[in-house]
Design a protein around this motif. Sequence first.
Motif, PDB file in Angstrom:
ATOM      1  N   ASP A 133       0.820  -1.215   0.000  1.00 62.86           N
ATOM      2  CA  ASP A 133       0.000   0.000   0.000  1.00 62.86           C
ATOM      3  C   ASP A 133       0.850   1.260   0.000  1.00 62.86           C
ATOM      4  O   ASP A 133       0.431   2.310  -0.500  1.00 62.86           O
ATOM      5  CB  ASP A 133      -0.925   0.007   1.228  1.00 62.86           C
ATOM      6  N   THR A 160      -6.304  -1.819   0.209  1.00 67.45           N
ATOM      7  CA  THR A 160      -6.148  -2.071  -1.216  1.00 67.45           C
ATOM      8  C   THR A 160      -5.145  -3.202  -1.407  1.00 67.45           C
ATOM      9  O   THR A 160      -4.016  -3.119  -0.935  1.00 67.45           O
ATOM     10  CB  THR A 160      -5.659  -0.812  -1.953  1.00 67.45           C
ATOM     11  N   THR A 202     -10.088  -2.554  -3.687  1.00 66.71           N
ATOM     12  CA  THR A 202     -10.173  -1.832  -2.419  1.00 66.71           C
ATOM     13  C   THR A 202     -11.377  -2.346  -1.653  1.00 66.71           C
ATOM     14  O   THR A 202     -12.480  -2.436  -2.196  1.00 66.71           O
ATOM     15  CB  THR A 202     -10.315  -0.320  -2.649  1.00 66.71           C
TER      16      THR A 202
END
Length: 384
Positions: free
Chosen positions: A41, A166, A236
Amino acid sequence: MAPQREWFEKDYYTVLGLQKGATEKEITRAYRKLAKEYHPDANQGNKEAEEKFKDISTAYDVLGDAPKRKEYDEVRAMAASGANPFGGAGGGGFNTADFGDGNIRFETGDMGGLGDLLGNIFGRAGRRQTNRQPGGGPRRGGDLEAEVHLSFDDAVRGATIAVQLTGAAPCHTCGGTGAAPGTVPSTCPQCNGAGTLAVDQGPFSFSQICPRCGGSGRVVEKPCPTCGGGGAETRTREVKVRIPVGVKDGQRVRVKGRGTPGSNGGPPGDLYVTVHVAPHALFGRRGEDLTLRVPVTFPEAALGAEVKVPTLDGSVTVRIPPGTTPGKMLRVRGRGMPRAGGGAADVLVTVDVVVPQSLSDDQRQALQALAATESANPRAHLGV
């Protein structure tokens, strides 16, 4: 856990920047720091960081588990002595064969203590044994790290917050099964769900990964159109995280099963959420208790008084005993932080005696009159 080829080739202590004798706390601290630095991320599109993160996670998976770490250390010590079952026939007194499927077979000779060590590590039954479990079997998903920021009140009372992640997640179409909607994976008919097939080769008896299911023990006849049968997709997703009552600044909250999906039917990893708590304008914390500093005037401290002090649920009246000195601590029971099991902790009130910076004529005369009546020397014990 059976040793992996990588154990002989990679120094996990070096991966985490540690020495071999590192403590459990040092291993965990190093993992958290590196995982945060190389997390996908925080390094989107950086393949090198992604590979580094995988190495860090693999190293912690072994070193962070005491039984695995013990076996790993034994394997590394054996490799250092020149005995490497993954490198062919060598000075260790045994012969090996690598059939290219991730299963290494070996036959031990008269190896003394080293033979006992190999027997313990690889679970040897008799004089010959198959090495390693198939690499295509069920594998647990990786753990994820996240951070949240809470107000003091939310930390004290507990809260449920949403965390955005995500990365790899269970496929929204098949729910992670890899099978098309309306179908489910079935038990592999070739290995009957074992994931391996037993093979006899003269003096050797070994297992190999099932070619039909790849070691998972399951087959998907009709793959999911979204994930292609893999059971995972990159997207996500929102995860609801329940923050417990009284969480502390820097505390980690574990959310079981909300990490990255497992593969080949393996369980998902976990999500670890680090909580940052904002300071309060009035209150501090000491364990489960709240702390509060309350100013009082000199007459209130000398003569005693009743003063109102704030709590999390309105104000309460606190009695200041006559002759209270600066820094004296008073306890207000049951008006502090809520406890998870019911009830509440206390509020610790520290008294600050306020000295006026300027005096009116009447105040000055009153204090001078008071001073004239003082007969005891409060500094007599100093001998000056």
